[in-house]
Design an enzyme around this catalytic site. Structure first.
Site, PDB file in Angstrom:
ATOM      1  N   LYS A   1     -13.578   0.142  15.599  1.00  0.00           N
ATOM      2  CA  LYS A   1     -12.299  -0.591  15.595  1.00  0.00           C
ATOM      3  C   LYS A   1     -11.647  -0.557  16.975  1.00  0.00           C
ATOM      4  O   LYS A   1     -11.096  -1.548  17.447  1.00  0.00           O
ATOM      5  CB  LYS A   1     -11.325   0.029  14.582  1.00  0.00           C
ATOM      6  CG  LYS A   1     -11.613  -0.362  13.160  1.00  0.00           C
ATOM      7  CD  LYS A   1     -10.634   0.285  12.187  1.00  0.00           C
ATOM      8  CE  LYS A   1     -11.147   0.120  10.772  1.00  0.00           C
ATOM      9  NZ  LYS A   1     -10.323   0.781   9.772  1.00  0.00           N
TER      10      LYS A   1
ATOM     11  N   PHE B   1      -4.381   2.965  14.765  1.00  0.00           N
ATOM     12  CA  PHE B   1      -4.708   3.989  13.771  1.00  0.00           C
ATOM     13  C   PHE B   1      -5.852   3.483  12.905  1.00  0.00           C
ATOM     14  O   PHE B   1      -5.993   2.283  12.697  1.00  0.00           O
ATOM     15  CB  PHE B   1      -3.497   4.279  12.872  1.00  0.00           C
ATOM     16  CG  PHE B   1      -2.531   5.254  13.479  1.00  0.00           C
ATOM     17  CD1 PHE B   1      -1.738   4.888  14.558  1.00  0.00           C
ATOM     18  CD2 PHE B   1      -2.440   6.548  12.988  1.00  0.00           C
ATOM     19  CE1 PHE B   1      -0.856   5.789  15.135  1.00  0.00           C
ATOM     20  CE2 PHE B   1      -1.553   7.463  13.549  1.00  0.00           C
ATOM     21  CZ  PHE B   1      -0.761   7.085  14.627  1.00  0.00           C
TER      22      PHE B   1
ATOM     23  N   ASP C   1      -3.991  -6.307   4.782  1.00  0.00           N
ATOM     24  CA  ASP C   1      -5.003  -7.211   5.353  1.00  0.00           C
ATOM     25  C   ASP C   1      -4.966  -8.585   4.698  1.00  0.00           C
ATOM     26  O   ASP C   1      -5.412  -9.566   5.290  1.00  0.00           O
ATOM     27  CB  ASP C   1      -6.395  -6.600   5.189  1.00  0.00           C
ATOM     28  CG  ASP C   1      -6.606  -5.435   6.151  1.00  0.00           C
ATOM     29  OD1 ASP C   1      -6.146  -5.549   7.307  1.00  0.00           O
ATOM     30  OD2 ASP C   1      -7.211  -4.418   5.754  1.00  0.00           O
TER      31      ASP C   1
ATOM     32  N   LYS D   1     -11.113  -4.035  18.888  1.00  0.00           N
ATOM     33  CA  LYS D   1      -9.717  -4.505  19.003  1.00  0.00           C
ATOM     34  C   LYS D   1      -9.119  -4.201  20.375  1.00  0.00           C
ATOM     35  O   LYS D   1      -7.921  -4.376  20.589  1.00  0.00           O
ATOM     36  CB  LYS D   1      -8.881  -3.891  17.880  1.00  0.00           C
ATOM     37  CG  LYS D   1      -9.390  -4.272  16.474  1.00  0.00           C
ATOM     38  CD  LYS D   1      -8.437  -3.836  15.381  1.00  0.00           C
ATOM     39  CE  LYS D   1      -8.989  -4.151  13.996  1.00  0.00           C
ATOM     40  NZ  LYS D   1      -7.978  -4.104  12.952  1.00  0.00           N
TER      41      LYS D   1
ATOM     42  N   ASN E   1       0.851  -1.196   0.000  1.00  0.00           N
ATOM     43  CA  ASN E   1       0.000   0.000   0.000  1.00  0.00           C
ATOM     44  C   ASN E   1       0.886   1.244   0.000  1.00  0.00           C
ATOM     45  O   ASN E   1       2.111   1.140  -0.017  1.00  0.00           O
ATOM     46  CB  ASN E   1      -0.956  -0.033   1.206  1.00  0.00           C
ATOM     47  CG  ASN E   1      -0.190  -0.164   2.510  1.00  0.00           C
ATOM     48  OD1 ASN E   1       0.611   0.685   2.848  1.00  0.00           O
ATOM     49  ND2 ASN E   1      -0.417  -1.268   3.225  1.00  0.00           N
TER      50      ASN E   1
ATOM     51  N   LYS F   1       9.513 -16.918 -11.126  1.00  0.00           N
ATOM     52  CA  LYS F   1       8.721 -15.790 -11.623  1.00  0.00           C
ATOM     53  C   LYS F   1       7.534 -16.319 -12.430  1.00  0.00           C
ATOM     54  O   LYS F   1       7.704 -17.202 -13.283  1.00  0.00           O
ATOM     55  CB  LYS F   1       9.615 -14.915 -12.514  1.00  0.00           C
ATOM     56  CG  LYS F   1       8.933 -13.679 -13.004  1.00  0.00           C
ATOM     57  CD  LYS F   1       9.845 -12.877 -13.926  1.00  0.00           C
ATOM     58  CE  LYS F   1       9.027 -11.834 -14.640  1.00  0.00           C
ATOM     59  NZ  LYS F   1       9.699 -11.308 -15.826  1.00  0.00           N
TER      60      LYS F   1
HETATM   61  N1  CTP Z   1      -3.757  -3.738  12.001  1.00  0.00           N
HETATM   62  C1  CTP Z   1      -3.058  -4.840  12.454  1.00  0.00           C
HETATM   63  N2  CTP Z   1      -3.023  -5.992  11.721  1.00  0.00           N
HETATM   64  C2  CTP Z   1      -3.690  -6.071  10.547  1.00  0.00           C
HETATM   65  C3  CTP Z   1      -4.425  -4.966  10.069  1.00  0.00           C
HETATM   66  C4  CTP Z   1      -4.435  -3.804  10.821  1.00  0.00           C
HETATM   67  O1  CTP Z   1      -2.456  -4.770  13.521  1.00  0.00           O
HETATM   68  N3  CTP Z   1      -3.632  -7.192   9.846  1.00  0.00           N
HETATM   69  C5  CTP Z   1      -3.803  -2.526  12.826  1.00  0.00           C
HETATM   70  C6  CTP Z   1      -3.215  -1.299  12.165  1.00  0.00           C
HETATM   71  O2  CTP Z   1      -1.822  -1.164  12.460  1.00  0.00           O
HETATM   72  C7  CTP Z   1      -4.049  -0.170  12.774  1.00  0.00           C
HETATM   73  C8  CTP Z   1      -5.377  -0.818  13.070  1.00  0.00           C
HETATM   74  O3  CTP Z   1      -5.157  -2.229  13.028  1.00  0.00           O
HETATM   75  O4  CTP Z   1      -3.507   0.282  13.996  1.00  0.00           O
HETATM   76  C9  CTP Z   1      -6.483  -0.494  12.126  1.00  0.00           C
HETATM   77  O5  CTP Z   1      -6.133  -0.829  10.839  1.00  0.00           O
HETATM   78  P1  CTP Z   1      -7.193  -0.877   9.650  1.00  0.00           P
HETATM   79  O6  CTP Z   1      -6.564  -1.528   8.468  1.00  0.00           O
HETATM   80  O7  CTP Z   1      -7.793   0.466   9.459  1.00  0.00           O
HETATM   81  O8  CTP Z   1      -8.263  -1.794  10.315  1.00  0.00           O
HETATM   82  P2  CTP Z   1      -9.063  -2.989   9.825  1.00  0.00           P
HETATM   83  O9  CTP Z   1      -9.682  -3.609  11.015  1.00  0.00           O
HETATM   84  O10 CTP Z   1      -8.193  -3.856   8.982  1.00  0.00           O
HETATM   85  O11 CTP Z   1     -10.206  -2.280   9.022  1.00  0.00           O
HETATM   86  P3  CTP Z   1     -10.689  -2.238   7.520  1.00  0.00           P
HETATM   87  O12 CTP Z   1     -11.877  -3.094   7.524  1.00  0.00           O
HETATM   88  O13 CTP Z   1     -10.978  -0.803   7.310  1.00  0.00           O
HETATM   89  O14 CTP Z   1      -9.578  -2.765   6.665  1.00  0.00           O
END
Ligand code: CTP
Length: 406
Positions: A335, A321, A277, A339, A208, A287
């Site tokens: 969130k 975040f 994610d 979490k 990303n 490759k």
């Molecule tokens: N985070 C994490 N591990 C992941 C994804 C996210 O620890 N696999 C943490 C990020 O570092 C951040 C928080 O979760 O502090 C929120 O991340 P975000 O991607 O916005 O949350 P998601 O729950 O993955 O939400 P979304 O459905 O918007 O992807």
């Protein structure tokens, strides 16, 4: 953060004196007020006019100028300074200060000091290695003078070794650190930053746009405020911050491993990383050739690192975040609760000046008690400072009051 800080910059007679002109610019750029004091030998290497132009203040050279003495003599200078910096510092000035000699404007100012003094040696490598110089440095360090290590490399005299003027960025960071109140001393803060990379063959990956800037700013600021900092970073082009334990990772699974290894020793965890994610289901050792037809790409969920920590966090403070493009506050609050975070920093990635890659951010900080602090656009280093204020405040509410901080 040097905005409004009053700096007395002492320049002594070494070839590196020209670099103090650039150093002056760096301080001015950051909003500091700089008064330059030059020794008689310094003005053989660089003209006071240069420093006057760059600092916007008269350059002081003479202890016995009566008109000036009433306005800006050594006592006035010592009282004025938030910090005195001697850069470059010759073996001679270090020896004089170590022996308590005060025979010119710079040494008398140092003798009457009320502020921290930072000394940045620059000299011939044999002089720097001389045990008398080393003893003088040790003596001053034991008297709470701050020293930068001289840089290593080729010197102006042609020698190779230690003795170069320390890098400007390092001097500026040291000044920032010295002038920051150590109110997070005793905290062990684990910070994640940057994106993760999820490879699917030896030459390709998905990722990303995260640059790591927010997480690195948190690491720098937490270190300045006296915390013991571990920074776990995904791939980023940023300079590794000095004075923090740095762990390089690439994929989400590697990041999870590094976080799990270090969480036990932490008092605060800040998850600023933009963890991918999903990762490709299969990694091809060779490759992948494009072939003729369409390419099916299957993804599987990565571990949610912050949720895993949230389940067993004990009395650690957990900060996450949320980068959103819609329903910012609702999504972020959900969130945070799901979490088990103590705070969540929410930002709308669609706003100009917010989100990935930028040097600024526009955030809202939410807490579990329903509080919401909305911050205007600010540099990420200032945003980091405000997030750390929240953490500090949750430890002892009175100490969060910014008015009490230097
Ligand atoms: N985070 C994490 N591990 C992941 C994804 C996210 O620890 N696999 C943490 C990020 O570092 C951040 C928080 O979760 O502090 C929120 O991340 P975000 O991607 O916005 O949350 P998601 O729950 O993955 O939400 P979304 O459905 O918007 O992807």
């Amino acid at each position: 953060m040097l905005k409004g800080k009053k700096i007395v910059l002492g320049i002594t007679g070494g070839i590196a004196a020209y670099k103090s002109a650039e150093l002056t610019r760096e301080f001015i750029k950051r909003g500091a007020d700089v008064k330059v004091v030059m020794t008689t030998n310094a003005i053989r290497f660089i003209t006071p006019l240069t420093l006057r132009t760059l600092s916007g203040n008269p350059v002081l050279t003479d202890m016995f100028s009566l008109t000036k003495e009433s306005e800006i003599g050594h006592i006035t200078l010592s009282d004025y300074a938030d910090i005195i910096i001697i850069a470059p510092a010759t073996a001679n000035i270090i020896g004089k200060i170590a022996c308590g000699l005060a025979d010119d404007l710079l040494t008398t100012t140092v003798m009457a000091k009320r502020s921290p003094v930072l000394i940045c040696p620059a000299m011939n490598t044999n002089m720097y290695a001389n045990y008398i110089v080393k003893e003088n440095i040790s003596r001053l360090i034991s008297r709470n003078y701050f020293f930068m290590e001289a840089g290593y490399g080729e010197l102006a005299c042609g020698a190779q070794g230690a003795g170069r003027f320390p890098p400007l960025d390092d001097i500026v960071e040291e000044v920032e650190s010295i002038l920051t109140n150590k109110d997070l001393a005793g905290e062990r803060i684990l910070i994640t930053a940057g994106p993760t990379r999820e490879p699917f063959d030896p030459v390709r990956y998905i990722t990303n746009y995260s640059s790591g800037k927010m997480g690195y700013a948190l690491a720098i600021m937490a270190k300045r405020r006296g915390a013991d900092v571990t920074l776990i970073s995904g791939p980023s082009s940023l300079m590794r911050p000095s004075g923090v334990k740095f762990l390089q990772v690439s994929s989400a699974e590697e990041m999870r491993g590094a976080v799990i290894d270090n969480v036990g020793n932490s008092t605060v965890i800040i998850k600023a990383a933009a963890v991918a994610d999903f990762r490709p289901v299969v990694f091809s050792d060779d490759k992948i050739k494009k072939g003729l037809g369409p390419f099916d790409f299957h993804l599987v969920r990565n571990p949610d690192i912050i949720s895993e920590i949230g389940r067993n966090k004990g009395d650690r403070i957990l900060v996450g975040f949320a980068v959103e493009t819609e329903n910012l506050v609702e999504n972020a609050r959900r969130k945070m609760i799901e979490k088990n975070m103590d705070f969540i920093v929410a930002n709308d990635a669609t706003l100009p000046g917010a989100g990935f890659q930028t040097d600024t951010n526009i955030v809202k900080i939410l807490d579990r008690e329903g509080g919401l602090e909305e911050l205007p656009i600010m540099d990420k280093i200032e945003v980091a400072d405000r997030i750390l204020d929240k953490i500090k405040g949750s430890r002892s509410p009175q100490s969060s009051q910014r008015a009490q901080r230097n």
